[in-house]
Design an enzyme around this catalytic site. Structure first.
Site, PDB file in Angstrom:
ATOM      1  N   ASP A  71      -7.648   5.995  -2.202  1.00  0.00           N
ATOM      2  CA  ASP A  71      -7.376   5.041  -2.224  1.00  0.00           C
ATOM      3  C   ASP A  71      -6.739   3.745  -3.168  1.00  0.00           C
ATOM      4  O   ASP A  71      -7.897   3.186  -3.808  1.00  0.00           O
ATOM      5  CB  ASP A  71      -7.835   3.805  -0.794  1.00  0.00           C
ATOM      6  CG  ASP A  71      -7.104   3.166  -0.540  1.00  0.00           C
ATOM      7  OD1 ASP A  71      -6.185   2.260  -0.678  1.00  0.00           O
ATOM      8  OD2 ASP A  71      -7.249   2.110   0.581  1.00  0.00           O
TER       9      ASP A  71
ATOM     10  N   CYS B  37       0.948  -1.677  -0.120  1.00  0.00           N
ATOM     11  CA  CYS B  37      -0.173  -0.315  -0.266  1.00  0.00           C
ATOM     12  C   CYS B  37       0.890   1.115  -0.014  1.00  0.00           C
ATOM     13  O   CYS B  37       0.460   2.273  -0.210  1.00  0.00           O
ATOM     14  CB  CYS B  37      -0.741  -0.529   0.756  1.00  0.00           C
ATOM     15  SG  CYS B  37       0.098  -0.045   2.585  1.00  0.00           S
TER      16      CYS B  37
ATOM     17  N   HIS C 198      -1.712   0.511   6.825  1.00  0.00           N
ATOM     18  CA  HIS C 198      -2.081   1.008   5.262  1.00  0.00           C
ATOM     19  C   HIS C 198      -2.117   2.412   5.610  1.00  0.00           C
ATOM     20  O   HIS C 198      -1.851   3.000   6.206  1.00  0.00           O
ATOM     21  CB  HIS C 198      -3.776   0.576   5.358  1.00  0.00           C
ATOM     22  CG  HIS C 198      -4.401   0.773   4.030  1.00  0.00           C
ATOM     23  ND1 HIS C 198      -3.475  -0.379   2.939  1.00  0.00           N
ATOM     24  CD2 HIS C 198      -5.387   1.257   2.756  1.00  0.00           C
ATOM     25  CE1 HIS C 198      -4.139   0.284   1.892  1.00  0.00           C
ATOM     26  NE2 HIS C 198      -5.223   1.180   2.248  1.00  0.00           N
TER      27      HIS C 198
END
Length: 645
Positions: A461, A401, A445
């Site tokens: 995201d 991520c 994350h």
């Protein structure tokens, strides 16, 4: 007085129970040295050999000190202090000859057991500490006793003493005035082993966290929790970028949020594990809770580092528009890129800006490009080149991520859209046993925020472009075949999940009602018992009354046992007086069995009755365990009806 084998055995058992929990965090050399020293003392006891000379002990002490110094470079702090104590405990055993030495071993062991709680405070550590306390009490009983006893008898006696102490411990725990925060200061390195997020991010940081199943925090929602796609737990916001590392900007703190909360509200209590930082990892966008502040980038922060487990009640409004009137300085910082870094990504951003009709269309174009580029989500990305973002986007096309969010923000800035990286946690798993949402380090994350005119800061995201399952169902769903997934989060071990959930629920109750028993919970408990909002005088009176009641109960119990023993002694004394009146007195040095044996030799006609009475008395008065009612009745009847001729 020299030590008996039984006493040495209990001291060795105590040292073993004390040292075993520390082997997980002691340096291998120190752990091995402590184990060898305890084993050496056991061999000496088993073989009847002499203890080492004091010069040998002095050399061993110097070696242990040198090993600790070589490992830590200093002696001050939690880790070197515990390592030094572990080595010294082994050395103390090697010079233990007398009872006073044994008492020193017990005291040192108790202190070393206390240091377990500097590392962990869960139920397993508490159980180990209780086992260590039991071994310490049994060792003290063996040291003060002149007569040996079996290990089982000694262990039972120590257990009885601990059970008798439990009511007093419970009264002190419930009623002793609670102090918010620790009663003493901790060493400077007490939190050096705490993991989790940091105020910077480089490629690979969050991937390493993804391999940890440690719990970051637990959440109890009042009502239904938000859907998985909205469970973004906000941590450090990273604005400054030097071409490789992202760092937090300068924070401005306030007691009230720089926005007006609106839309759907979620009320919840979050219980954070210690992480030695200020962030409280709330859902976007929180109203300020008691004892907290909020930053200009919308982080909810504690006033002091979270160095102990902390429970905070929060209300968040994730659909609140934020940053509509953001300052020019913040927006300029959110456009800054290092010169001559990641040229291919910068060029991509310029192309997207040229294609977009409005700034609001640029993020969608970038997400489409990410999706069409075949980027792959993985816990084990290959090494990157000098320009990290270019290497990820155009060469390796594999990342975690942090790679996706960093690349997206660089492209946005190159396209003229203010953007920044937000780190924290995403998702979490509902524990079916107690309904608590559990968020682990593997849920760490990173995502992006872009600023758009008329909309303010908007969360995007980019990881979802390659791994939508990560957002909806967690890391295990996105990487089902990864060997680097933590064992406790893997989707193919349902039986282990069930066991984990039960243990987590049990630990959560321990955290809330034992470790989390703070002044507020104490007030709630006493208020529920009808004491209103007690002040310290009321607490002191309740504490004194509770302790007096417990001590009174124990005293009555002891007197009851003594009364039973006195009745047995009175019957025996009456029996002895009758024999003395018949010219058969008991010598002061004679025990009951010896007395009966002498009378049986001198007067065979009395042998059966005297031997039976003496045997019953000896078993009733000196036997272990409660008295047999039938034997007690027979003894009293025999002494009362005895008439010597």
């Amino acid at each position: 007085m020299s030590l008996r084998p039984e006493q040495i055995g209990w001291l060795l058992a105590l040292a073993t129970v004390t040292l075993a929990p520390h082997f997980g965090h002691l340096p291998p050399l120190i752990a091995a040295a402590a184990a060898l020293l305890v084993g050496w003392r056991a061999l000496i006891a088993a073989g009847g050999r002499r203890l080492p000379h004091r010069h040998v002990l002095a050399a061993l002490a110097v070696a242990i000190v040198a090993a600790v110094l070589a490992e830590y470079r200093h002696f001050f702090g939690k880790d070197p202090g515990v390592a030094l104590l572990a080595g010294l405990l082994g050395l103390k055993l090697l010079e233990t000859r007398e009872i006073r030495d044994g008492r020193s071993v017990v005291l040192l062991s108790l202190f070393l057991q206390l240091t377990q709680f500097l590392y962990e405070q869960d139920m397993a550590v508490a159980a180990l500490a209780l086992l260590g306390a039991h071994a310490a009490v049994a060792s003290l009983l063996a040291l003060q006793s002149r007569a040996p006893a079996s290990p089982r008898a000694r262990a039972l006696e120590a257990g009885r003493l601990l059970v008798q102490a439990a009511p007093l411990m419970l009264i002190l725990f419930l009623l002793f005035p609670r102090v918010q925060g620790p009663l003493w200061g901790l060493p400077a390195d007490a939190f050096s082993r705490i993991g989790g997020l940091s105020e910077s991010m480089t490629p690979g940081d969050l991937a390493r966290l993804g391999e940890s199943a440690e719990i970051a925090f637990r959440v109890d929602f009042q009502g239904d929790p938000p859907p998985a796609a909205e469970r973004y737990w906000r941590g450090p916001v990273l604005t400054r970028f030097d071409g490789r590392t992202w760092r937090a900007g300068v924070l401005q703190l306030a007691d009230r949020p720089p926005y007006s909360p609106q839309g759907t509200a979620y009320a919840y209590a979050i219980t954070l594990e210690p992480h030695n930082q200020l962030w409280l990892l709330a859902l976007d966008f929180p109203a300020v809770a008691a004892g907290t502040r909020i930053s200009n980038d919308f982080q909810l922060l504690a006033r002091e580092p979270v160095q102990a487990r902390r429970r905070v009640e929060i209300v968040s409004h994730p659909h609140t528009p934020v940053g509509l009137d953001e300052s020019d300085l913040v927006l300029r910082q959110a456009l800054d890129l290092p010169p001559r870094a990641n040229p291919r990504s910068v060029e991509l951003g310029r192309q997207l800006r040229a294609r977009a009709a409005t700034p609001a269309a640029i993020p969608d174009l970038a997400i489409r490009h990410f999706r069409d580029s075949g980027l792959r989500y993985t816990l084990d990305p290959p090494p990157l080149g000098r320009d990290d973002v270019d290497s990820f986007l155009f060469d390796t096309r594999q990342g975690f991520c942090e790679h996706f969010s960093a690349a997206f923000v660089v492209v946005m800035r190159a396209a003229g859209v203010p953007a920044r990286v937000v780190t924290g946690y995403q998702g979490g798993e509902i524990n079916p046993v107690d309904g608590t949402l559990v968020v682990r380090q593997s849920d760490a994350h990173a995502w992006a925020e872009v600023w758009l005119p008329g909309q303010g800061w908007v969360r995007i995201d980019p990881t979802a472009a390659a791994a939508p399952q990560r957002i909806e169902n967690g890391l295990a769903a996105a990487l089902p075949d990864s060997a680097r997934l933590p064992l406790l989060v893997r989707a193919d071990l349902a039986w282990l999940h069930g066991l984990r959930d039960r243990l987590d629920a049990l630990n959560n109750r321990w955290n809330q009602w034992v470790l989390g028993y703070n002044p507020a919970r104490q007030r709630d408990l006493l208020s529920g018992l009808g004491f209103g909002n007690p002040d310290w005088q009321t607490l002191a009176a309740l504490l004194a009354g509770g302790c007096a009641a417990v001590m009174g109960g124990l005293t009555l119990w002891a007197l009851r046992r003594r009364t039973s023993a006195d009745a047995i002694d009175r019957s025996w004394q009456r029996f002895c007086r009758q024999l003395a009146g018949a010219g058969l007195p008991r010598h002061s040095w004679e025990g009951p069995v010896d007395y009966a044996a002498r009378l049986a030799r001198e007067h065979p006609e009395l042998a059966d009755r005297v031997s039976a009475i003496a045997t019953d008395y000896a078993r009733l008065r000196y036997g272990s365990g409660p008295a047999d009612p039938e034997r007690l009745k027979r003894f009293h009847h025999a002494t009362k009806s005895f008439r010597p001729r």
